[in-house]
Design a protein around this motif. Sequence first.
Motif, mmCIF file in Angstrom:
data_model
loop_
_atom_site.group_PDB
_atom_site.id
_atom_site.type_symbol
_atom_site.label_atom_id
_atom_site.label_comp_id
_atom_site.label_asym_id
_atom_site.label_seq_id
_atom_site.Cartn_x
_atom_site.Cartn_y
_atom_site.Cartn_z
ATOM 1 N N ILE A 1 80.434 -58.472 -83.633
ATOM 2 C CA ILE A 1 80.318 -59.251 -84.792
ATOM 3 C C ILE A 1 78.838 -59.214 -85.216
ATOM 4 O O ILE A 1 78.492 -58.815 -86.285
ATOM 5 N N ARG A 2 78.177 -59.653 -84.249
ATOM 6 C CA ARG A 2 76.645 -59.772 -84.507
ATOM 7 C C ARG A 2 75.965 -59.624 -83.130
ATOM 8 O O ARG A 2 76.489 -60.110 -81.846
ATOM 9 N N ALA A 3 74.882 -59.418 -83.222
ATOM 10 C CA ALA A 3 73.850 -59.640 -81.714
ATOM 11 C C ALA A 3 72.694 -60.210 -82.288
ATOM 12 O O ALA A 3 71.893 -60.120 -83.351
ATOM 13 N N GLN A 4 71.720 -60.919 -81.341
ATOM 14 C CA GLN A 4 70.331 -61.579 -81.423
ATOM 15 C C GLN A 4 69.722 -61.341 -80.248
ATOM 16 O O GLN A 4 70.291 -61.585 -79.321
ATOM 17 N N ASP A 5 68.328 -61.011 -80.293
ATOM 18 C CA ASP A 5 67.632 -61.213 -78.998
ATOM 19 C C ASP A 5 67.538 -62.252 -78.204
ATOM 20 O O ASP A 5 67.665 -63.449 -78.904
ATOM 21 N N ALA A 6 67.323 -62.144 -77.030
ATOM 22 C CA ALA A 6 67.587 -63.431 -76.200
ATOM 23 C C ALA A 6 66.744 -62.983 -75.105
ATOM 24 O O ALA A 6 66.840 -62.696 -74.051
ATOM 25 N N PRO B 1 63.535 -51.796 -71.595
ATOM 26 C CA PRO B 1 64.008 -52.041 -70.311
ATOM 27 C C PRO B 1 63.918 -53.402 -69.939
ATOM 28 O O PRO B 1 62.901 -53.997 -70.025
ATOM 29 N N GLY B 2 65.107 -53.870 -69.606
ATOM 30 C CA GLY B 2 65.138 -55.400 -69.172
ATOM 31 C C GLY B 2 65.467 -56.458 -70.294
ATOM 32 O O GLY B 2 65.682 -57.566 -70.083
ATOM 33 N N SER B 3 65.420 -55.825 -71.553
ATOM 34 C CA SER B 3 65.423 -56.912 -72.651
ATOM 35 C C SER B 3 67.007 -57.071 -72.827
ATOM 36 O O SER B 3 68.039 -56.541 -72.331
ATOM 37 N N ALA B 4 67.294 -58.390 -73.598
ATOM 38 C CA ALA B 4 68.726 -58.782 -73.423
ATOM 39 C C ALA B 4 68.914 -59.471 -74.935
ATOM 40 O O ALA B 4 68.182 -59.489 -75.658
ATOM 41 N N GLU B 5 70.079 -59.303 -75.328
ATOM 42 C CA GLU B 5 70.662 -59.717 -76.546
ATOM 43 C C GLU B 5 71.760 -60.416 -76.366
ATOM 44 O O GLU B 5 72.692 -60.325 -75.441
#
Length: 454
Positions: free
Chosen positions: A76-81, A93-97
């Motif tokens: 449905i949606r995603a957002q940086d975390a 590398p290592g990024s999260a959403e």
Amino acid sequence: MTYLTRRMLTRAAALSTAAAVAFATVATGTAAPGSTLGPDDIPGLSWPPPAGAPSPDTDPFYQPPETLPARPGELIRAQDAPQLLDLAGDGGPGSAERILYTSTTEDGDRVATSGTVLKASGTWHGKGPAPTLVYTPGTRGSGDLCAPSRSSFQLFGVDTGNGALNVNYEYPFHAAASALGMNVVVVDLIGLGTPGQHTYVNNPEQGQATLDAARAGLSRLGLPADSPVGFFGYSQGGGAAAAAAEMASSYAPELNVKGTFAGAPPADLLEVVDAVDDHAITGVLGYALNGALERHPELAPLKDKYFNDRGKEFLADTRDRCIADSIARWGLTDTRTLTTDGRSFGEIARDDDRLRSVLESYRLGSTYTDVNAPIMIANGRNDDTIPWQQARDTAARYCEAGGTVQFVTDPLPSILPKSAINHAVPMLTTAGPAMTYMVDRFNDRPAPSNCGRF
């Protein structure tokens, strides 16, 4: 050890954990999404406060659209975390959403649920493309604030409205898998973070949410639907991982499941109910009962029939608690003190046909037994929280159905029964062998099996 001493130790442990997290939050000036904690707010010694409303949820990310996508597992949606492996959150590398995606309730209704996708921080040196490990969380609580994706930097969060404390204690495992070159999807599970009551230890729903998280995670990572995936969980997460493994063939046959680790799975809730009564984590019974009432409104009259005033307070309070504050509020509660006739929750569950039927419907290895990939199940022989025998029996049922099963027993002797030590320590001692097991599955090495020998 006397009852009073045990209770004091239980509360002291919970309070010291809360204090450490709260002061860390204040020191950094950060708080979980939806939390009202700020640099000038230091919880007093009265933590956690009695039953009360949690802080209003002002985070629109977790609010589903009026019309949900038709297919389960659709993003449905995603957002940086931001997380410790990539504080900048630059997409590398290592990024999260954090993600919001569709799943399905036990009734077949479409629902939105949430989770986190972590890109690999290291390089995969194994066979084929980098795999995706889907982590199912151990018990975090029942309130929305308790969801792993709602923890600041994937570590912690505090709700000063009711004192709920989110500690993402499994983050080191997520980071380790990421460092080994695996993509990681962490599942919040239905109702944990998103609107509606969390359906705690409802294994059919947990399995479906896990399979749909795999679908949504692969989509967000831009990977083919048949990319290699595996499931990994302990305690509540062990039940969810096993449920996903046994439901994969029927619910998500397109997934390329390589293997599963299910540690200390609550496979038979009628057995687990007895184990956690008068226990440091007795509050989890409130999570389970509230979840059952959410999905089975026909059980609502049972509250007046079986629960006295304190029992009703127990149900109301645990709706929005996390595990640490539940320990502080309800640790070592004898459920016979919560009922109208002095019977325990376990006795009532066995005597009432309606309640027994619901709990039995969550039993692993009964409706589904087709584990379509190798599975490792582990449990401590003296686990004081999730009984060893019910996990062993589940493994045996998978064997009888033709599964490739490795059942592992942790031999830790009994230490302070009802404290959860014999449940928590095997989570640590089996983590290394479990990760090795999953790496071997991703490398297509022959899977071990001790069916008939445990």
